[in-house]
Design a protein around this motif. Structure first.
Motif, mmCIF file in Angstrom:
data_model
loop_
_atom_site.group_PDB
_atom_site.id
_atom_site.type_symbol
_atom_site.label_atom_id
_atom_site.label_comp_id
_atom_site.label_asym_id
_atom_site.label_seq_id
_atom_site.Cartn_x
_atom_site.Cartn_y
_atom_site.Cartn_z
ATOM 1 N N SER B 144 0.804 -1.225 0.000
ATOM 2 C CA SER B 144 0.000 0.000 0.000
ATOM 3 C C SER B 144 0.830 1.265 0.000
ATOM 4 O O SER B 144 0.277 2.344 0.125
ATOM 5 C CB SER B 144 -0.929 0.036 1.207
ATOM 6 O OG SER B 144 -1.160 -1.236 1.697
ATOM 7 N N LYS B 145 2.166 1.138 -0.084
ATOM 8 C CA LYS B 145 3.052 2.312 -0.125
ATOM 9 C C LYS B 145 2.899 3.170 1.126
ATOM 10 O O LYS B 145 2.300 2.769 2.101
ATOM 11 C CB LYS B 145 2.785 3.134 -1.383
ATOM 12 C CG LYS B 145 2.934 2.284 -2.627
ATOM 13 C CD LYS B 145 2.670 3.078 -3.873
ATOM 14 C CE LYS B 145 2.844 2.169 -5.071
ATOM 15 N NZ LYS B 145 2.424 2.770 -6.305
ATOM 16 N N GLY B 146 3.454 4.366 1.051
ATOM 17 C CA GLY B 146 3.344 5.257 2.196
ATOM 18 C C GLY B 146 4.018 4.674 3.426
ATOM 19 O O GLY B 146 5.169 4.262 3.376
ATOM 20 N N LYS B 147 3.274 4.608 4.507
ATOM 21 C CA LYS B 147 3.843 4.113 5.766
ATOM 22 C C LYS B 147 4.222 2.641 5.670
ATOM 23 O O LYS B 147 5.072 2.151 6.381
ATOM 24 C CB LYS B 147 2.803 4.281 6.887
ATOM 25 C CG LYS B 147 2.982 5.563 7.662
ATOM 26 C CD LYS B 147 2.229 5.481 8.968
ATOM 27 C CE LYS B 147 0.779 5.900 8.827
ATOM 28 N NZ LYS B 147 -0.016 5.802 10.041
ATOM 29 N N PRO B 229 -2.275 -4.716 2.997
ATOM 30 C CA PRO B 229 -3.639 -4.696 2.487
ATOM 31 C C PRO B 229 -4.510 -5.608 3.343
ATOM 32 O O PRO B 229 -4.074 -6.692 3.737
ATOM 33 C CB PRO B 229 -3.515 -5.240 1.067
ATOM 34 C CG PRO B 229 -2.110 -5.535 0.823
ATOM 35 C CD PRO B 229 -1.313 -5.165 2.006
ATOM 36 N N SER B 230 -5.742 -5.184 3.630
ATOM 37 C CA SER B 230 -6.504 -5.845 4.687
ATOM 38 C C SER B 230 -6.742 -7.338 4.495
ATOM 39 O O SER B 230 -6.609 -8.102 5.438
ATOM 40 C CB SER B 230 -7.818 -5.131 4.883
ATOM 41 O OG SER B 230 -7.551 -3.855 5.346
ATOM 42 N N PRO B 231 -7.092 -7.803 3.293
ATOM 43 C CA PRO B 231 -7.271 -9.250 3.183
ATOM 44 C C PRO B 231 -5.992 -9.986 3.534
ATOM 45 O O PRO B 231 -6.021 -11.082 4.088
ATOM 46 C CB PRO B 231 -7.618 -9.465 1.712
ATOM 47 C CG PRO B 231 -8.028 -8.165 1.203
ATOM 48 C CD PRO B 231 -7.334 -7.136 2.007
ATOM 49 N N PHE B 232 -4.880 -9.330 3.219
ATOM 50 C CA PHE B 232 -3.620 -9.981 3.559
ATOM 51 C C PHE B 232 -3.333 -9.883 5.043
ATOM 52 O O PHE B 232 -2.713 -10.785 5.604
ATOM 53 C CB PHE B 232 -2.482 -9.375 2.744
ATOM 54 C CG PHE B 232 -1.194 -10.080 2.965
ATOM 55 C CD1 PHE B 232 -1.066 -11.401 2.589
ATOM 56 C CD2 PHE B 232 -0.132 -9.454 3.568
ATOM 57 C CE1 PHE B 232 0.102 -12.081 2.814
ATOM 58 C CE2 PHE B 232 1.042 -10.133 3.788
ATOM 59 C CZ PHE B 232 1.156 -11.446 3.405
ATOM 60 N N SER B 233 -3.813 -8.835 5.683
ATOM 61 C CA SER B 233 -3.647 -8.769 7.143
ATOM 62 C C SER B 233 -4.307 -9.964 7.790
ATOM 63 O O SER B 233 -3.818 -10.500 8.787
ATOM 64 C CB SER B 233 -4.276 -7.501 7.704
ATOM 65 O OG SER B 233 -3.705 -6.380 7.123
ATOM 66 N N ILE B 344 -13.085 -5.484 9.431
ATOM 67 C CA ILE B 344 -12.528 -4.135 9.379
ATOM 68 C C ILE B 344 -12.241 -3.750 7.927
ATOM 69 O O ILE B 344 -12.459 -2.605 7.503
ATOM 70 C CB ILE B 344 -11.246 -4.065 10.226
ATOM 71 C CG1 ILE B 344 -11.577 -4.249 11.703
ATOM 72 C CG2 ILE B 344 -10.548 -2.739 10.027
ATOM 73 C CD1 ILE B 344 -12.527 -3.229 12.236
ATOM 74 N N ALA B 345 -11.780 -4.763 7.158
ATOM 75 C CA ALA B 345 -11.485 -4.476 5.765
ATOM 76 C C ALA B 345 -12.724 -4.028 5.042
ATOM 77 O O ALA B 345 -12.690 -3.083 4.252
ATOM 78 C CB ALA B 345 -10.906 -5.713 5.096
#
Lengths: 494, 614, 119, 223
Positions: B144-147, B229-233, B344-345
């Motif tokens: 997701s880039k950024g942080k 990315p949330s599904p991967f979380s 949450i996703a």
């Protein structure tokens, strides 16, 4: 008679040399043809080396020149190690030459191709020759052509790097020549097998000094710390094709020379321990220096330095396993680093900048090149399923097998260096993929630039998944490389 | 051939998916789902067919062996089904995002490499797949880039350190035993001294512990889990961190054997003892840190650390009951944490935020998601009739039986924290007042509903009928030489009534009935709209009246100052130190050719001095 | 004195080398460094020739009949020196060419100022 | 500071070298391989100058390498100085004496050079020396006529042909004699011009090539 002439290993050196000499005349006929000459030469070498490989695995071939038996004439020792190196040289040379067709456009193009071919010839000569002075001559061919090629771009950095490289390199060569003088003074012969045969008869400081001179001299080319200050400059300033050759081949040739001399001629056991320590120091210094670099080619150059340290360490473990691992690592590094330099060459060519920040988001703009770059990086770090993993594994295995505490400590340090290496390389991967690009437009890559890189990438993955492909060859090579007595025996014909 | 086939299908499928996406996006999605479902199917089919396969080709001089046993089957089924659900979930979640080919490829890659880990019959393979898992995870975390970039770097740094330690351990095992086959090593474990084994454990603790996020090695987790990315979380939290646990179980129960393991350690610092305490610390502190979080995924991430603590406490007891509880918690945590992350996703997908201060009142807008979240939180807290209850109950029970009262106490305190943050997330997202901007929000897409429903049902069903899985785990425990417990459909039967869900089930049904009767018969209240916000006749602006901000404010004040992540700060300090050192080191290349020549002369002189002295 | 007498050849050869190395290491002017390189090479060549020398030997050329091979000096070092000189010529030529270019870029030959590449 | 450190390091190195050198006797016969050359060289190669014999036959491969290095030097200089412009400096025309002398001397120097390399197998001298002399001829002509250029193309062709023919002769040896650079031509009578098999042939090639290369280098550096 005629049928076997074409299998004579001397052709590996002579044919490219002849082609290089002949180039100006071809250049007179048509300028465009010159580009294809290195390809021709390297293709020939590759075919011949691959053809010779199964033969030399059983019995190394001795080729004496000018028709006299060794030690009276120069002889070539065509063993598996030599052929292995020759294959590597011609493979990388071939791919880089193909890459160079479209890459080298300005400057003295014709001369570039000549020098390129001569550099590779020099490298081939070094690995095949069995005569110490001949080795020196080929070494000079390699060195001088690389001095000139580093300066090829004629920009400020290139010239400066070449000058520094030249001064350090020729100082090294001077030491080698002095060492050869000592050896000749002691033994009255220049044939390596002949010297090796007599070396036990002499036990003198002269021998040690000669060895120290050799290590220092070849060490400059092999980038041993602290002799490697030229490396980051030269590798980062040269045209990328040349960086690929320098990083992929030239420095390994230096290492080959050191260890050929050490294994075959001298064989002081204590020096191997010292060299192992120096190797790890080189590794650490290289990786640590690369850590904070902002110039992508300098990162790669410092990483080459680190890898050299690793290879030196592996070869100084002093067991057949270690040598096998070291050779494996040489193959790894050759393939990966040439891949990386070729990729980076194209990136730098497209973005016109070597700063890491200019690579932001390149993964989107040139997906294939970035993917291959990633493969190369992963392989260098030593992640499965790429070639770097089995090679690193075999080095660690060989090191731990000795069971000495010193090697244990060194290996721990080596793993630390791997962590550092991993971090900065992963950072670059992130820059490639996970930073927003400045522009969106995609680059179109010409096929001649893409083809060599793809081949290298495929090789990296293929050997990484199935290292058994190389294992036997490497083990056999290591055995022959290490075995001094059989070397002497083979040269003198039983 | 089946196991190799599974892995082959996984890896090749990943690559095919990538190239399919280059042709047609729909093709890619079909492929990804089909392959992940195919993997599930194959693993289901492999149930009971426990076997060992020796691969045709070796790696270097090592044999390659694939094994399937009950333990690996259990893990395999969790891995494959959760990743299949995540991939289905991604169909909606990833819509419109960039580089989807890459995303699906890496999802399949990660899950197949995890399957590779559990199918490994030798340590070498374990390591290879471990590394593949590490780098493919890395590529997804930073997606997701950024942080996320920094989080990825943190993850991979720790991960490399861990795997280097692991590599040394693996090779030293090879040198000791002459083989890397897990079964052979476990048979010959006696030839290794305890000291040696302790060293190996120390090294492997680094390797497995980083992935498992045990407390001193957890610092990558909150960043990585929240930024991925949330599904991967969901995969990360649900199964990836369990790989570390798998490694621990493998080493403790299978290779070394629990009897020897209980004696390992230096002096009074027995390994299992240290381990259990680390587990408890992992429960206690991260759970409280989780309360402080305002980012929903970060909260869940910290909670994952806490839940891992339960598992570790459970398996380090070395008793049948503890093992049962710990391993069951692997399953239940995978299910409910996966569920929560997906919930949450889906909230994030619609609202574009996961800041707990800004959300609220989504219960009406996304009822299915709310239901999923509710059940997930119930599982997390361990309310009866969810699977979280079963595992926690068993773990407490085993602690009780082993007479580890302090551990028990701290675990219970951890559960209080879990209740607090569980309620916080539930309330701040779904209950309370709906912010104005979400008034016209659509419901969650169907591909998000399916995984949420399936996972919710799993939480409940396995909470009511835990025996299905407990039986399998009991068999595993039995094969490890632990005492076999009498397990039936409803729980664990023993004279003291270790666990009997039937009674609880009916008890709770009765209680619910009672409560609802009272609630409805004694109804005194009337319904008020949330927006009926009148304060003495004056109209209060809707936006300001949002009491989800600073939830538990007094509690924060109380605990915040004790809950700095000291370890993270320490690591960052070290990283800064290394950075400065590296920057210093490169100054030796001064650029002055005279100095360089001096180096060359120095080297020669150095060699000569060595000779002259020795 | 005796020492000097017997070792004057070596002192000559290595003296040249010493001076050359010192120049390379210390001198700031690039041209001087290059000259130092030439010194080193010359010293080594001298050393090689000395190695091959035999007291009262003759040149290894059978220009007329009746020359005794045993009294001839060693031909090999001479061949080596021939090669070494040629190599040296090539290196020095290249070095001078680079120096010319470098001067073009930096307008100085002081190596302490030519430090575009470092760290 | 730097000077002192360098000095100390050098002293250490040379102490080491002193120990080493003290092992190598001066002026004593310590040949092993070259004994063979001295005893059999004439017989085997037909060249009376043993050094030549060593350079071109026993160690002919080195010489090939050496040629290559010189070649590289020339090309390398070409690469480095490619596109380098002389900054329109007015070159003063030299004095009349130099002018006339160079015209006069040039053919003689050339002739002398050719003599040296043709007689390389008989007397001291040889291709490299002859080549150097030839190059000095070109230097003189340059000094005499600074504006005159010899054609770079011509130099290239000469050096290229020289090298290629050298290798072709070597390959011919491989084809006919079974070894690269083997002496396939009849040896002839010792001490006559036509003796020594391929050696004079090679030396002629070397002479021409070296002459061309050195001249090329000189011209490049002069500019």
């Amino acid at each position: 008679m005629v049928s076997t002439v074409w299998q004579n290993p001397v052709l590996l050196i002579v044919v490219p040399l002849g082609l290089a000499f002949f180039t100006p005349i071809i250049g007179l006929i048509r300028k465009e043809l010159v580009k294809y000459i290195p390809i021709l030469g390297m293709l020939f070498n590759l075919t011949l080396s691959l053809f010779l490989l199964p033969k030399v695995l059983d019995n190394p071939i001795i080729v004496s020149l000018s028709g006299w038996k060794p030690p009276f004439a120069i002889n070539l020792f065509v063993g598996p190690v030599g052929i292995l190196f020759s294959i590597l040289i011609s493979l990388v040379g071939l791919l880089t030459a193909i890459y160079g067709i479209n890459y080298i456009k300005k400057g003295a193009v014709e001369k570039y191709h000549m020098l390129f071919l001569l550099l590779l010839t020099g490298a081939t000569g070094i690995v095949l020759t069995g005569d110490i002075f001949n080795l020196f001559v080929f070494f000079e061919i390699l060195c001088i052509s690389s001095y000139a090629l580093v300066a090829y771009n004629q920009d400020k950095n290139g010239i400066e790097a070449a000058t520094k490289y030249l001064i350090q390199g020729s100082l090294g060569s001077a030491f080698i020549l002095l060492g050869i003088g000592f050896l000749y003074g002691l033994f009255g012969t220049l044939n390596m097998a002949d010297i090796a045969r007599n070396i036990t008869t002499v036990d003198s400081p002269a021998l040690f000094i000669a060895m120290a001179l050799f290590i220092t001299g070849f060490g400059v080319e092999a980038a041993i710390f602290p002799l490697n200050a030229w490396l980051p400059d030269a590798h980062s300033s040269a045209p990328s094709t040349i960086s690929a050759i320098l990083s992929g081949i030239a420095i390994h040739i230096g290492i080959y020379a050191i260890f050929r001399v050490l294994y075959t001629l001298f064989g002081f056991n204590s020096i191997f321990t010292v060299l192992a320590v120096i190797g790890i120091v080189t590794l650490l210094i290289g990786e640590m220096s690369a850590f904070r670099q902002e110039n992508i080619k300098r990162v790669l150059a410092y990483s080459s330095m680190g890898q050299m340290g690793l290879i030196i360490f592996a070869l100084s473990i002093g067991t057949v396993d270690g040598i096998s691992g070291g050779l494996f690592q040489i193959i790894t590094h050759t393939l990966s680093k040439s891949l990386l330099f070729l990729c980076v060459g194209y990136m730098v060519y497209s973005t016109n900048s070597m700063e890491l920040s200019s690579l932001n988001g390149l993964g989107k703009r040139m997906p294939l090149i970035s993917l291959l770059f990633t493969i190369g990086v992963f392989s260098l770090i030593g992640l499965p399923p790429f070639i770097g993993f089995p090679s690193k594994l075999s080095i660690i295995l060989a090191g731990l097998k000795t069971g000495e505490t010193l090697f244990l400590i060194l290996i721990v340090l080596m793993l630390l260096a791997t962590v550092i290496e991993g971090v900065y390389f992963f950072r670059i991967i992130q820059i490639l993929y996970f930073k927003e690009p400045d522009k969106e437009e995609r680059f179109k890559t010409p096929f001649t630039l893409l083809f060599p890189v793809i081949i290298l990438g495929l090789l990296i993955v293929a050997i990484g998944i199935y290292p058994g492909l190389l294992q036997e060859i490497l083990d056999r090579s290591a055995e022959i490389f290490w075995d001094k007595l059989s070397y002497i025996k083979i040269v003198f014909g039983g | 051939m089946t196991l190799q086939l599974i892995l082959l299908i996984g890896f090749c499928g990943a690559i095919i998916t990538y190239f399919a996406g280059k042709i047609l996006p729909v093709l890619r999605e079909i492929f990804a789902v089909a392959i992940s479902l195919l993997l599930v199917g194959m693993i289901v089919y492999a149930y009971g067919r426990y076997s060992q396969e020796i691969a045709q080709f070796g790696f270097l001089n090592f044999k390659i062996v694939f094994t399937l046993n009950r333990l690996s089957w259990l893990f395999a089924i969790i891995i494959s089904s959760l990743s299949a659900l995540s991939i289905i979930f991604s169909l909606s979640y990833m819509k419109g995002k960039e580089r989807q080919d890459f995303f699906y490829m890496m999802m399949l890659f990660v899950s197949t490499s995890m399957l590779g880990i559990v199918f490994s019959g030798t340590f070498l393979q374990l390591f290879i797949f471990w590394e593949i898992m590490s780098w493919s995870t890395f590529l997804l975390i930073s997606y997701s880039k950024g942080k996320a970039v920094k989080a990825g770097l943190k993850y991979i740094t720790m991960s490399i350190i861990g795997s280097m330690a692991m590599l040394v351990a693996v090779i030293s095992l090879y040198l000791k035993f002459g083989t890397l086959e897990i079964s052979v090593i476990s048979q010959n474990i006696d030839i290794a001294s305890l000291r040696y084994l302790s060293c190996i454990f120390g090294l492997l603790f680094l390797g497995f512990g980083v992935k498992a996020a045990v407390v001193p090695l957890h610092t990558w987790l909150p960043d990585a889990h929240s930024e991925a990315p949330s599904p991967f979380s969901a995969i990360l939290s649900g199964i990836l961190i369990k790989m570390g646990i798998y490694g621990f179980i493998l080493m403790m129960y299978m290779v070394v054997g629990i009897k020897i393991f209980m004696t390992l350690g230096v002096g009074w610092m027995k390994f299992h003892y240290v381990f259990a305490w680390l587990g408890v610390i992992s429960i206690l502190i991260p759970s409280f840190i989780a309360i402080l979080q305002n980012d929903a995924k970060r909260l869940l991430a910290w909670s994952s650390v806490g839940q891992i603590g339960y598992i570790i406490v459970g398996i380090s007891m070395g008793t049948g009951l503890g093992f049962l509880g710990g391993t069951f918690h692997i399953f239940s945590h995978a299910v409910f944490k996966g569920l929560l992350f997906l919930t949450i996703a889906s909230v994030e997908y619609r609202t574009r935020t996961r800041d707990l201060d800004q959300l609220g009142g989504l219960i009406k807008k996304m009822p299915i998601t709310f239901l999923g979240g509710l059940i997930g939180v119930m599982g997390l807290i361990g309310i009866p009739l969810t699977n979280g209850f079963i595992s926690k109950w068993l773990i407490y029970k085993s602690l009780f039986e082993s007479n580890r009262m302090f551990l028990l106490l701290f675990s219970l305190i951890g559960t209080w924290a879990a209740i607090l943050y569980g309620y916080k997330i539930l309330h701040n997202v779904f209950l309370g007042q709906l912010p104005e901007k979400y008034r016209n929000m659509k419901r969650e897409p169907v591909f998000m509903q399916i995984p949420i429903i399936i996972l919710s049902l799993t939480v409940i069903l396995s909470g009511i009928f835990p025996g299905i899985i407990l039986k399998l785990i009991n068999n595993i425990a039995f094969s490890f030489g632990l005492e076999s417990l009498n397990v039936n459909m409803w729980g664990v039967v023993s004279e003291t009534g270790t666990l009997n869900i039937r009674n609880i089930f009916f008890g709770i049904l009765a209680a619910i009935a009672l409560v609802s009767i009272i609630f409805y018969s004694a109804k005194r209240s009337w319904k008020v709209s949330q927006d009926d916000n009148y304060a003495a006749g004056a109209f209060v602006p809707v936006e300001k009246y949002n009491y989800t901000v600073e939830f538990y404010a007094p509690l924060y004040k109380m605990i915040r100052k004790y809950l700095k992540d000291v370890i993270d700060i320490f690591y960052c300090w070290i990283a800064g130190l290394v950075d400065a050192l590296c920057n210093g080191i490169r100054k030796i290349y001064t650029g002055d050719i005279g100095t360089y020549v001096g180096y060359i002369l120095f080297f020669l002189a150095f060699l000569i001095i060595i000779y002259l002295r020795g | 004195m005796d020492f000097l007498y017997h070792n004057i050849h070596f002192i000559g050869a290595f003296g040249l080398m010493f001076i050359g190395l010192y120049m390379i290491a210390v001198k700031k002017n690039l041209i001087k460094k290059i000259i130092g390189l030439g010194f080193v090479e010359t010293g080594i060549n001298l050393f090689l020739i000395i190695i091959g020398y035999i007291k009262n030997g003759t040149a290894p050329i059978f220009s007329k009949a009746g020359l005794d091979p045993a009294r001839m000096v060693d031909p090999v070092p001479q061949a080596l020196v021939l090669t070494a000189i040629v190599i040296n010529v090539a290196i020095l030529a290249l070095a001078l060419g680079l120096a010319i270019r470098l001067y073009g870029h930096y307008k100085t030959l002081n190596v302490e100022k030519i430090r575009g590449l470092k760290w | 500071m730097k000077k002192i450190i360098s000095f100390v390091l050098l002293v250490i190195i040379f102490i080491g070298i002193y120990f080493a050198v003290s092992q190598i006797p001066y002026g004593k016969d310590k040949m092993s391989v070259s004994k063979h050359y001295l005893n059999n060289g004439v017989k085997e190669n037909g060249a009376s100058n043993i050094v030549t014999s060593v350079v071109l036959n026993y160690r002919g491969f080195d010489t090939l390498g050496e040629l290559t290095i010189l070649f590289i030097g020339a090309i390398g200089l070409g690469v480095v100085l490619f596109g380098f412009e002389t900054k329109g400096k007015d070159i003063k025309s030299p004095s009349l004496i130099l002018n006339a002398g160079s015209t006069f001397l040039f053919p003689f120097i050339l002739l002398f050079g050719i003599y040296i390399f043709i007689h390389g197998h008989l007397s001291p001298g040889g291709g490299f020396q002859g080549g150097a002399v030839i190059a000095s001829g070109f230097l003189i002509s340059y000094l005499g006529y600074p504006k005159k250029r010899i054609s770079e193309k011509g130099i290239h062709i000469v050096e290229s042909l020289g090298g290629t023919l050298f290798i072709l002769i070597g390959l011919l040896g491989l084809l006919l004699g079974g070894y690269f650079l083997s002496n396939i031509l009849p040896k002839g009578t010792v001490n006559t011009l036509v003796s020594g098999g391929i050696i004079p042939l090679l030396y002629v090639l070397i002479g021409i090539k070296v002459g061309a290369e050195l001249a090329g280098i000189i011209y490049k550096l002069m500019e």
